[in-house]
Enzyme design. Structure first.
Site, PDB file in Angstrom:
ATOM      1  N   VAL A 122       0.857  -1.190   0.000  1.00  0.00           N
ATOM      2  CA  VAL A 122       0.000   0.000   0.000  1.00  0.00           C
ATOM      3  C   VAL A 122       0.888   1.232   0.000  1.00  0.00           C
ATOM      4  CG1 VAL A 122      -1.691   1.343   1.341  1.00  0.00           C
ATOM      5  CG2 VAL A 122      -1.923  -1.149   1.175  1.00  0.00           C
ATOM      6  N   ALA A 168       4.580   4.102   2.763  1.00  0.00           N
ATOM      7  CA  ALA A 168       4.086   2.841   2.199  1.00  0.00           C
ATOM      8  C   ALA A 168       4.242   1.734   3.227  1.00  0.00           C
ATOM      9  CB  ALA A 168       4.881   2.478   0.949  1.00  0.00           C
ATOM     10  N   LYS A 169       3.650   0.621   2.988  1.00  0.00           N
ATOM     11  CA  LYS A 169       3.873  -0.566   3.827  1.00  0.00           C
ATOM     12  C   LYS A 169       3.491  -1.782   3.008  1.00  0.00           C
ATOM     13  CE  LYS A 169       5.312  -1.304   8.078  1.00  0.00           C
ATOM     14  NZ  LYS A 169       6.246  -0.471   8.864  1.00  0.00           N
ATOM     15  N   GLY A 170       4.079  -2.918   3.356  1.00  0.00           N
ATOM     16  CA  GLY A 170       3.746  -4.160   2.676  1.00  0.00           C
ATOM     17  C   GLY A 170       3.649  -5.286   3.668  1.00  0.00           C
TER      18      GLY A 170
END
Ligand code: NAD
Length: 428
Positions: A74, A119-121
């Site tokens: 995201v 962001a992050k995943g």
């Protein structure tokens, strides 16, 4: 051929703990937006992620079976620069959790004023249940699936819960093989010998303690025999405990997912690190008693540093906190109702987006070094980190005093203003 789902086993309590991260992030955001009197359309835009990717991919397991894994990336807001944020491998990962963490990354980068968006995943898996080969395959497939939206100028992943420097090395390799050259700036938190930065492992914990020491200075408290309890003994927790020990604090308790240890006279953290390396567990360390994670939060101490997961300080646990300062090494460890309870008890919270920003600051240094192919020594990294953390603490504190706000809301107001200004100057 057998096809099974790659999800690890998630307990109900884990699901509940993680479930509220997005609600927490939104409640904090709404409060700041109200104070800033932000344009409704702009606020609506900032509350949603700019881009979200869900991927499903197969991995052939060691027993020959093929399993489906689900992952996310995201990107919340790239107005101030490329997206930046960690990758989490855990059974409880969900799209909502990743959304919350991506949003917090946008605010964090803005609070410390580094040129990144957030962001992050995450991948739904239990890395402890995977062999090294399976972990490498999961990582490489996930890296390839998110490749269309990652890259040194676009989105730069880093480690988070359940991922390590080795995982970053595999991601760098996957990208480098696709592009035909070694691209160190595509991830941060890499091993040193392929372009990692000196001082990256220690960065989050050191940063936590720089903000704690600054809080003591600001509030006129004596930074002398400060008693610290640390929840979580992974990257953030270990180096918070070590930095506290090196600053002369008395670290009385640490814990991991299985529970913790306590010694009111203080734990010798360097010796504890050797014990953990040799035995793989906390229990059995000289002179320390066992303590549960719940008990740890309620211990008599000056500084409580939750460095594990979201939603640890809730309406149930916050009433028993005895610390004068909560230093949020983890992201989102305090729910909004716990924030209110802590404020009532006159306990100061150094918010995650400021407190644990040391990790992303040194990730930024690592990225700059990777782009320039020129590397700094550890003393240089540590000094630059300290300068940024102290400056950021004062930026937030001044905002808090000027607007009569708690540190969390002040940090959010500062961050949201910086991001909103970037969007407005660039033109929507
Ligand atoms: P990690 O995987 O290295 O460590 C997590 C630790 O938490 C482990 O010791 C684990 O056993 C423990 N844990 C898990 N569930 C727990 C529970 N219910 N109670 C107590 N302990 C529990 O992860 P990390 O990188 O240290 O990340 C921890 C937190 O810090 C996360 O919120 C992460 O987003 C945040 N953070 C990490 C960094 C970084 O540089 N690693 C930077 C900023 C923020």
């Amino acid at each position: 051929m057998e096809i099974a789902q790659g999800q690890g086993n998630m307990t109900n309590s884990q699901a509940n703990i993680q479930g509220g991260a997005l609600e927490t992030a939104h409640a904090q955001f709404d409060r700041a937006v109200q104070i800033l009197n932000l344009d409704v359309g702009l606020a609506d835009l900032l509350k949603s992620a700019q881009r979200e990717l869900t991927v499903n991919f197969p991995v052939k397991m060691d027993d020959g079976a093929v399993r489906r894994f689900t992952g996310y990336r995201v990107q919340h807001n790239a107005s101030r620069g490329p997206n930046k944020g960690g990758i989490r491998f855990a059974p409880y990962v969900s799209l909502d959790e990743v959304r919350a963490l991506a949003m917090w990354m946008t605010w964090k980068c803005a609070v410390v004023n580094i040129p990144y968006g957030g962001a992050k995943g995450g991948v739904i898996c239990d890395p402890k249940q995977l062999s090294v080969r399976e972990l490498e395959m999961v990582t490489r497939r996930y890296a390839n699936e998110i490749a269309p939206i990652t890259g040194p100028e676009v989105d730069i992943p880093a480690p988070d819960v359940g991922t390590t420097a080795q995982v970053m090395a595999w991601i760098m390799d996957a990208y480098s093989v696709r592009h035909g050259y070694a691209a160190p700036a595509v991830v941060t938190g890499k091993p040193l010998n392929i372009g990692g930065s000196a001082g990256r492992n220690e960065a989050t914990g050191r940063g936590v303690m720089f903000t704690v020491r600054e809080a003591y200075r600001v509030f006129g408290w004596r930074f002398d025999d400060v008693v610290v309890a640390v929840q979580g003994f992974g990257n953030a927790g270990t180096f918070t405990a070590l930095a506290a020990h090196e600053m002369g604090c008395r670290v009385v308790a640490v814990s991991n997912s299985k529970g913790g240890i306590y010694n009111s006279r203080g734990l010798d953290i360097p010796r504890l690190l050797v014990h953990v390396r040799e035995h793989g567990t906390l229990p059995g360390f000289d002179g320390a008693d066992g303590v549960t994670n719940y008990e740890l939060l309620a211990l008599p101490c000056d500084v409580l540093a939750p460095c594990a997961l979201e939603n640890q300080l809730t309406h149930e646990t916050a009433p028993s906190v005895q610390a004068r300062l909560v230093a949020e090494g983890a992201n989102g460890p305090t729910t909004p109702d716990a924030d209110a309870i802590l404020a009532e008890k006159n306990i100061t919270v150094i918010p995650d987006i400021l407190c644990n920003a040391g990790g992303v600051v040194v990730s930024y240094f690592e990225w700059v070094q990777g782009l320039q192919r020129m590397y700094w020594d550890e003393a240089d990294v540590a000094q630059r980190l300290e300068r940024i953390m102290i400056r950021s603490f004062w930026d937030v504190h001044e905002n808090a005093v000027r607007r009569n706000l708690d540190l969390r809301t002040a940090a959010l107001c500062l961050a949201i203003t910086r991001v909103a200004e970037a969007m407005q100057i660039r033109g929507m």
